[in-house]
Write a protein that holds these residues in place. Structure first.
Motif, PDB file in Angstrom:
ATOM      1  N   ARG A  61       0.840  -1.218   0.000  1.00 30.42           N
ATOM      2  CA  ARG A  61       0.000   0.000   0.000  1.00 30.42           C
ATOM      3  C   ARG A  61       0.867   1.257   0.000  1.00 30.42           C
ATOM      4  O   ARG A  61       0.350   2.354  -0.148  1.00 30.42           O
ATOM      5  N   GLN A  62       2.140   1.104   0.247  1.00 33.61           N
ATOM      6  CA  GLN A  62       3.004   2.296   0.338  1.00 33.61           C
ATOM      7  C   GLN A  62       3.461   2.770  -1.041  1.00 33.61           C
ATOM      8  O   GLN A  62       4.250   3.706  -1.147  1.00 33.61           O
ATOM      9  N   TRP A  63       3.001   2.104  -2.068  1.00 30.35           N
ATOM     10  CA  TRP A  63       3.400   2.490  -3.423  1.00 30.35           C
ATOM     11  C   TRP A  63       2.175   2.786  -4.263  1.00 30.35           C
ATOM     12  O   TRP A  63       1.195   2.031  -4.246  1.00 30.35           O
ATOM     13  N   HIS A  64       2.226   3.878  -4.971  1.00 25.32           N
ATOM     14  CA  HIS A  64       1.180   4.207  -5.936  1.00 25.32           C
ATOM     15  C   HIS A  64       1.675   3.904  -7.341  1.00 25.32           C
ATOM     16  O   HIS A  64       2.882   3.999  -7.618  1.00 25.32           O
ATOM     17  N   LEU A  65       0.727   3.611  -8.196  1.00 26.79           N
ATOM     18  CA  LEU A  65       1.073   3.357  -9.605  1.00 26.79           C
ATOM     19  C   LEU A  65       0.929   4.645 -10.409  1.00 26.79           C
ATOM     20  O   LEU A  65       0.066   5.478 -10.103  1.00 26.79           O
ATOM     21  N   ARG A  66       1.763   4.795 -11.413  1.00 31.11           N
ATOM     22  CA  ARG A  66       1.712   5.949 -12.316  1.00 31.11           C
ATOM     23  C   ARG A  66       1.270   5.464 -13.695  1.00 31.11           C
ATOM     24  O   ARG A  66       2.095   5.130 -14.538  1.00 31.11           O
ATOM     25  N   PRO A  67      -0.048   5.371 -13.902  1.00 34.05           N
ATOM     26  CA  PRO A  67      -0.528   4.766 -15.148  1.00 34.05           C
ATOM     27  C   PRO A  67      -0.255   5.639 -16.361  1.00 34.05           C
ATOM     28  O   PRO A  67      -0.210   6.865 -16.253  1.00 34.05           O
ATOM     29  N   ARG A  68      -0.043   5.013 -17.501  1.00 30.61           N
ATOM     30  CA  ARG A  68       0.184   5.710 -18.758  1.00 30.61           C
ATOM     31  C   ARG A  68      -0.883   5.268 -19.756  1.00 30.61           C
ATOM     32  O   ARG A  68      -0.720   4.269 -20.437  1.00 30.61           O
ATOM     33  N   PRO A  69      -2.006   6.010 -19.803  1.00 31.13           N
ATOM     34  CA  PRO A  69      -3.108   5.609 -20.691  1.00 31.13           C
ATOM     35  C   PRO A  69      -2.777   5.846 -22.172  1.00 31.13           C
ATOM     36  O   PRO A  69      -1.693   6.335 -22.486  1.00 31.13           O
ATOM     37  N   LEU A  70      -3.708   5.477 -22.996  1.00 36.75           N
ATOM     38  CA  LEU A  70      -3.600   5.673 -24.452  1.00 36.75           C
ATOM     39  C   LEU A  70      -2.336   5.002 -25.006  1.00 36.75           C
ATOM     40  O   LEU A  70      -1.660   5.539 -25.873  1.00 36.75           O
ATOM     41  N   ALA A  71      -2.050   3.829 -24.463  1.00 42.97           N
ATOM     42  CA  ALA A  71      -0.840   3.133 -24.903  1.00 42.97           C
ATOM     43  C   ALA A  71      -1.130   2.201 -26.087  1.00 42.97           C
ATOM     44  O   ALA A  71      -0.235   1.469 -26.526  1.00 42.97           O
ATOM     45  N   ALA A 118       8.422  -6.922 -19.322  1.00 44.01           N
ATOM     46  CA  ALA A 118       9.638  -6.097 -19.447  1.00 44.01           C
ATOM     47  C   ALA A 118       9.316  -4.603 -19.402  1.00 44.01           C
ATOM     48  O   ALA A 118      10.164  -3.790 -19.020  1.00 44.01           O
ATOM     49  N   GLU A 119       8.090  -4.241 -19.791  1.00 43.88           N
ATOM     50  CA  GLU A 119       7.730  -2.813 -19.769  1.00 43.88           C
ATOM     51  C   GLU A 119       7.339  -2.308 -18.379  1.00 43.88           C
ATOM     52  O   GLU A 119       7.095  -1.114 -18.186  1.00 43.88           O
ATOM     53  N   ILE A 120       7.260  -3.237 -17.421  1.00 44.12           N
ATOM     54  CA  ILE A 120       6.924  -2.807 -16.046  1.00 44.12           C
ATOM     55  C   ILE A 120       8.220  -2.335 -15.388  1.00 44.12           C
ATOM     56  O   ILE A 120       8.986  -3.112 -14.842  1.00 44.12           O
ATOM     57  N   ASP A 121       8.474  -1.055 -15.487  1.00 44.31           N
ATOM     58  CA  ASP A 121       9.763  -0.554 -15.014  1.00 44.31           C
ATOM     59  C   ASP A 121       9.576   0.376 -13.815  1.00 44.31           C
ATOM     60  O   ASP A 121       8.460   0.620 -13.370  1.00 44.31           O
ATOM     61  N   ARG A 122      10.687   0.881 -13.327  1.00 44.47           N
ATOM     62  CA  ARG A 122      10.671   1.677 -12.095  1.00 44.47           C
ATOM     63  C   ARG A 122       9.778   2.910 -12.203  1.00 44.47           C
ATOM     64  O   ARG A 122       9.261   3.402 -11.202  1.00 44.47           O
ATOM     65  N   SER A 123       9.593   3.403 -13.441  1.00 41.51           N
ATOM     66  CA  SER A 123       8.786   4.625 -13.587  1.00 41.51           C
ATOM     67  C   SER A 123       7.299   4.359 -13.343  1.00 41.51           C
ATOM     68  O   SER A 123       6.503   5.286 -13.294  1.00 41.51           O
ATOM     69  N   LEU A 124       6.930   3.094 -13.168  1.00 38.26           N
ATOM     70  CA  LEU A 124       5.516   2.780 -12.931  1.00 38.26           C
ATOM     71  C   LEU A 124       5.091   3.092 -11.489  1.00 38.26           C
ATOM     72  O   LEU A 124       3.910   3.251 -11.210  1.00 38.26           O
ATOM     73  N   VAL A 125       6.055   3.164 -10.562  1.00 38.37           N
ATOM     74  CA  VAL A 125       5.660   3.330  -9.156  1.00 38.37           C
ATOM     75  C   VAL A 125       6.264   4.578  -8.531  1.00 38.37           C
ATOM     76  O   VAL A 125       7.343   5.034  -8.910  1.00 38.37           O
ATOM     77  N   VAL A 126       5.523   5.089  -7.562  1.00 36.07           N
ATOM     78  CA  VAL A 126       6.026   6.220  -6.786  1.00 36.07           C
ATOM     79  C   VAL A 126       5.609   5.969  -5.349  1.00 36.07           C
ATOM     80  O   VAL A 126       4.538   5.424  -5.086  1.00 36.07           O
ATOM     81  N   ARG A 127       6.507   6.328  -4.422  1.00 33.73           N
ATOM     82  CA  ARG A 127       6.211   6.115  -3.004  1.00 33.73           C
ATOM     83  C   ARG A 127       4.988   6.960  -2.632  1.00 33.73           C
ATOM     84  O   ARG A 127       4.897   8.127  -3.031  1.00 33.73           O
ATOM     85  N   ARG A 128       4.068   6.368  -1.916  1.00 31.90           N
ATOM     86  CA  ARG A 128       2.850   7.078  -1.491  1.00 31.90           C
ATOM     87  C   ARG A 128       3.249   8.299  -0.643  1.00 31.90           C
ATOM     88  O   ARG A 128       4.108   8.171   0.233  1.00 31.90           O
ATOM     89  N   PRO A 129       2.623   9.431  -0.856  1.00 27.42           N
ATOM     90  CA  PRO A 129       2.978  10.601  -0.024  1.00 27.42           C
ATOM     91  C   PRO A 129       2.712  10.289   1.453  1.00 27.42           C
ATOM     92  O   PRO A 129       1.722   9.651   1.774  1.00 27.42           O
TER      93      PRO A 129
END
Ligand SMILES: Cc1cc2nc3c(=O)[nH]c(=O)nc-3n(C[C@H](O)[C@H](O)[C@H](O)COP(=O)(O)O)c2cc1C
Length: 363
Positions: free
Chosen positions: A49-59, A351-362
């Motif tokens: 729960r401490q990580w949020h996802l950074r979705p990239r739509p229109l892929a 392979a496309e699930i990379d570090r840019s997909l997650v950000v630590r929850r504020p």
């Protein structure tokens, strides 16, 4: 007919309730319990729960592909089944049912030294399945060696050495609920195979542990001398130990606190991931287990650098609730959740699930 094969279920938490309804209190305590006050059991689930996802739509995604590889073997999903002892407590077919379900799904499964079925029976139940053997070192090294020989002969393709259980953690819930799991069902691999020791002996102001609990890193070299199976070290949590395991020849490590069953208060595998991945780079594969309950959890682990993700207790719930069909459905449900999450996150392949997909929850 097992209930869930007809009823179906939506989520892993439905399965948990179904299993609870079927199992006796002592067996439920065995499955769910952790060590001490179980803070680590809870932390494992909370860590995701401490990580949020950074979705990239229109892929522009019309399909996603969950296939990946572990130690060079192709698998249909990055999710694998963790080694878990005594599966006949959950269903009469025990590990044989798990093996058939995992093989049908094309997923890797790891089998415990303390399986209720012998490692040969497990292999025979699903000859095509991808299987690894988890070793608990035996008091005599020759006994460990015999188990390894049997695993080699039965088509197990890696040896997973569990290092976080030189003695059993204090399983308070099990003790309170009246089951000391001392061979509650026979150990399939033979009467001579023993679980990790339990309590220390107090003598002359010291707590002394059984001599075979005293293990150090030289064991990795010793194992490498007796087998050519790739070695996986399960139960490290620090960059130091991950690097050391790699230096000593481990091909992969599993970041794990044993489902919160060993050192209560230990950090979670998920929290260890970033530092460990930084430390070992690409030379050692890194897997993680503990608290994975939804498809999005799998994405978080992969984004933080895990190559594969282990599923523990939910498999036992599925086994209790629906035997082989229950485990099969569990894997289907979780893989479908992973697929939908990938689609929504804009990731077509593992392979496309990379570090840019997650950000630590504020905070
Ligand atoms: C009932 C039970 C038995 C287990 N037995 C073993 C075992 O024999 N060997 C081992 O390495 N890990 C064992 N584990 C730990 C799992 O392999 C895994 O690390 C843990 O269950 C993952 O956490 P999760 O249950 O939250 O998914 C066991 C876990 C449970 C719940």
């Amino acid at each position: 007919m097992d209930d869930l094969t007809t009823a179906g279920f939506q989520t892993l938490s439905d399965l948990e309730s179904a299993a609870r309804a079927k199992l006796t209190d002592p067996i439920w305590a065995y499955v769910q319990g952790g060590s001490g006050n179980e803070s680590t059991v809870r932390d494992n689930v909370d860590a995701f729960r401490q990580w949020h996802l950074r979705p990239r739509p229109l892929a522009g995604i019309d399909a996603v592909d969950l296939r990946t590889s572990v130690l060079g073997e192709t698998v249909s999903s990055p999710v694998y089944v963790c080694p878990m002892a005594y599966q006949a407590l959950l269903h009469p077919e025990g590990e044989a049912a798990t093996a058939r379900a995992a093989a049908a799904a094309g997923q890797l499964a790891v089998y415990s030294t303390l399986s209720s079925r012998s490692l040969e029976e497990i292999a025979a139940a699903a000859p095509q399945g991808r299987r690894w053997f988890q070793l608990y070192l035996q008091p005599e090294f020759s006994a460990s060696e015999q188990l390894i020989r049997r695993a080699e002969r039965s088509g197990y393709s890696a040896l997973v050495l569990t290092v976080d259980a030189p003695v059993l953690g204090p399983r308070d819930r099990q003790t309170h609920d009246g089951v000391a799991i001392r061979s509650p069902v026979p150990i399939g691999n033979g009467p001579g195979v023993v679980p990790p020791a339990r309590a220390p002996a107090f003598q002359d102001g010291r707590y002394a542990f059984p001599p075979d609990a005293c293990v150090d890193w030289t064991v990795l070299e010793r194992l490498s001398r007796v087998t050519s199976l790739p070695l996986v070290v399960k139960g490290v949590l620090t960059a130091e130990d991950a690097a050391k395991a790699g230096d000593l020849g481990a091909r992969a490590i599993v970041l794990s606190n044993h489902g919160g069953r060993q050192l209560d208060g230990a950090m979670t595998g998920l929290d260890a991931l970033p530092e460990v991945v930084r430390a070992v780079g690409a030379r050692t594969e890194v897997y993680v287990d503990g608290g994975v309950r939804r498809g999005r959890d799998v994405l978080v682990a992969l984004a933080l650098g895990a190559k594969a993700v282990g599923l523990g207790r939910p498999v036992l719930w599925a086994l209790a609730a629906g035997g082989e069909a229950g485990v099969h459905r569990l894997l289907d449900v979780l893989n479908a959740e992973v697929a939908v999450s990938m689609m929504l996150a804009g990731r077509r392949t593992v392979a496309e699930i990379d570090r840019s997909l997650v950000v630590r929850r504020p905070a």
